[in-house]
Design a protein around this motif. Sequence first.
Motif, short mmCIF file in Angstrom:
data_model
loop_
_atom_site.label_atom_id
_atom_site.label_comp_id
_atom_site.label_asym_id
_atom_site.label_seq_id
_atom_site.Cartn_x
_atom_site.Cartn_y
_atom_site.Cartn_z
N HIS A 73 -65.40 3.14 -26.55
CA HIS A 73 -65.89 3.32 -25.03
C HIS A 73 -67.72 3.20 -25.29
CE1 HIS A 73 -62.13 5.18 -23.06
NE2 HIS A 73 -62.08 5.18 -24.51
N GLN A 76 -69.84 6.25 -24.20
CA GLN A 76 -69.48 7.64 -25.07
C GLN A 76 -70.08 7.51 -26.13
OE1 GLN A 76 -65.29 8.26 -25.00
NE2 GLN A 76 -65.06 7.73 -22.79
N LEU A 87 -57.84 16.82 -24.53
CA LEU A 87 -58.40 15.55 -23.69
C LEU A 87 -58.84 15.96 -22.37
CD1 LEU A 87 -58.50 12.61 -23.36
CD2 LEU A 87 -56.16 12.68 -22.62
N TRP A 90 -62.09 17.84 -22.25
CA TRP A 90 -63.18 17.10 -22.87
C TRP A 90 -63.75 16.03 -21.74
CZ3 TRP A 90 -62.57 11.86 -24.38
CH2 TRP A 90 -63.68 11.45 -25.36
N LEU A 91 -62.85 15.43 -21.07
CA LEU A 91 -63.27 14.35 -20.41
C LEU A 91 -64.18 15.12 -19.13
CD1 LEU A 91 -59.93 12.33 -19.74
CD2 LEU A 91 -61.99 11.55 -20.74
N ILE A 95 -67.72 13.77 -20.87
CA ILE A 95 -67.46 12.31 -20.86
C ILE A 95 -67.92 11.84 -19.40
CG2 ILE A 95 -65.89 10.53 -20.92
CD1 ILE A 95 -66.97 11.89 -23.60
N ARG A 222 -58.20 3.22 -16.16
CA ARG A 222 -58.62 4.20 -17.18
C ARG A 222 -57.20 5.00 -17.72
NH1 ARG A 222 -63.60 7.52 -17.63
NH2 ARG A 222 -63.45 7.84 -19.66
N PHE A 223 -56.41 5.48 -16.76
CA PHE A 223 -55.27 5.90 -17.26
C PHE A 223 -54.46 6.57 -15.80
CE2 PHE A 223 -56.20 11.00 -18.42
CZ PHE A 223 -57.06 10.95 -17.43
N HIS A 249 -54.92 3.98 -21.20
CA HIS A 249 -54.39 4.86 -22.21
C HIS A 249 -53.07 5.26 -21.79
CE1 HIS A 249 -58.96 5.34 -22.18
NE2 HIS A 249 -58.83 5.75 -23.37
N GLU A 252 -51.32 10.31 -24.54
CA GLU A 252 -52.21 10.80 -25.69
C GLU A 252 -51.98 12.23 -25.76
OE1 GLU A 252 -56.35 10.10 -24.58
OE2 GLU A 252 -57.10 10.90 -26.15
N HIS A 288 -53.24 5.11 -28.21
CA HIS A 288 -52.95 6.40 -28.54
C HIS A 288 -51.20 6.39 -28.58
CE1 HIS A 288 -56.62 7.92 -28.36
NE2 HIS A 288 -56.84 7.63 -26.96
N SER A 313 -60.00 10.13 -33.31
CA SER A 313 -59.72 10.64 -31.86
C SER A 313 -58.65 11.37 -31.67
CB SER A 313 -59.80 9.66 -30.67
OG SER A 313 -59.17 9.84 -29.62
N LEU A 317 -59.48 15.63 -31.02
CA LEU A 317 -59.04 16.25 -29.67
C LEU A 317 -57.62 16.93 -29.78
CD1 LEU A 317 -59.73 13.19 -27.12
CD2 LEU A 317 -60.95 15.45 -27.29
N ASP A 339 -61.68 4.71 -30.92
CA ASP A 339 -62.01 5.51 -29.80
C ASP A 339 -63.19 6.18 -29.69
OD1 ASP A 339 -61.12 6.35 -27.21
OD2 ASP A 339 -59.91 7.70 -28.03
N ALA A 342 -64.38 9.81 -28.42
CA ALA A 342 -63.56 11.04 -29.01
C ALA A 342 -63.43 10.92 -30.68
CB ALA A 342 -62.18 11.06 -28.47
#
Length: 437
Positions: A73, A76, A87, A90-91, A95, A222-223, A249, A252, A288, A313, A317, A339, A342
């Motif tokens: 990323h 990032q 995860l 953390w986002l 992020i 993104r996911f 993703h 994960e 992942h 990553s 995480l 990644d 992360a």
Amino acid sequence: MKIDSNKSIRIISNFLTPESYNKTAFLDNHILETDENGKITEFHSAPRLFDRSGTIDLRKFIISPALIDTHAHVPQIEAIGKHEPNLLSWLNKHIYTVEQSFNDLNYAKQIADKFFTLARSAGTSTIVAYSSGDINPTHEIFKSALKHRVRIVAGNVLMDQNVPQSLIGNPMSILTGSMELCEQWNKYSNKADTEKDYNDGRNESTQKQNSIKDSYYAFTPRFAISCSEGLLQETAKLAKKYDAYIQTHLNESQLEIKDAIKNHPYAKTYTEIYQKSDLLGPKTLLAHCIHNTDEELQIIKDTESKIVHCPDSNLFLGSGRFQIEKIMDFDITIGLGSDVGAGTSLNMFRIMRSMLYMQLAHQKKVDINIPYYLATLGNAKVLGLQDMIGSIEVGKQAELLLIGIKNIDFGLKNNEASKDILSKLIFTEDYSMQLVN
Ligand code: GUN
Ligand code: FE
């Protein structure tokens, strides 16, 4: 030294190149020649007597194919090391704010420059990357990659729910902007060759010096948590229309999986969310895939989707162990990604180290050739570019990583020699690297 577009070159050196998962060739005293486009035309053992004039002697180096990173990323890079061992928190905590900042164009230019400078210095010539959600900073990523002679596969991050409102934008204009990015940058070199009047801000003389001049667009939902069913479906349609990559993703972390299915209750598993939206296929890269059911792996295999393993990553995480033995049994194509952010480094040898440590911590042995294979030929296969990059062979591009390394035992042969070299590259930092392309 530059392998540039106008001159053929002839090198004598020692080469490391992947052959299969378990085998890396070490070929000492070999001659490599390229044509004026940087394509390898000759690669063979040096005869005892040969014409040394015009031959560049690089025998004090070991030359590897340039490395490939299939998941990172760009924004990032500024969040590396901001720790939070989960995860979703953390986002939220670290992020989304750095991605928001990336929407400032001047800042984005600086960060992209930093990112590609670091990638080159780590020997990486091809990167698959996520931008932020905005269109204009994503243009800057493509321009910066070309300037730094790094092959890029990238896309603006698509999100329309469950992220801060400031990151969402207008869904219709985001999709229109995505199409514009795709039309400009997907399979870029083909267009540049055929369309004389392309205009991306570079003049022709700059272009001539760039041996890497191809780029590719990836539609980047993104996911599943941050994308509605409608957005996933529209994205799949556009990717098909343009024959573009898709990256996202998957599986994960345990909390992420629960949340994804809660947001998409029509699906039994996380993989089914993407399957039902028609997002899976040979050009889809799934980062992942730590917590998969056998059914999900079968869907990934059947659709020929690719898995990108991001061990550094996952360790950072606390996401879990990648079930490499199982995924290899399913014969799914696997790649390796940093990644970042992360992941803590763009240096793929560091990522290879994390891959081995992750398995060793669970008493699982992984052959040292495997991570090297994944970061070279494996990643080339993930992208379907294995006829162009990933190993040193006649017909491929000469994208070479010159490695200055001491204490090499040149008395060792074949497997023993390549294992000795790989273990120094993966477990120490006592060597220099220079990307030549
Ligand atoms: N899942 C959704 N977004 C991200 C991200 O930015 N990084 C990682 N590692 N996983 C994600
Ligand atoms: Fe990621």
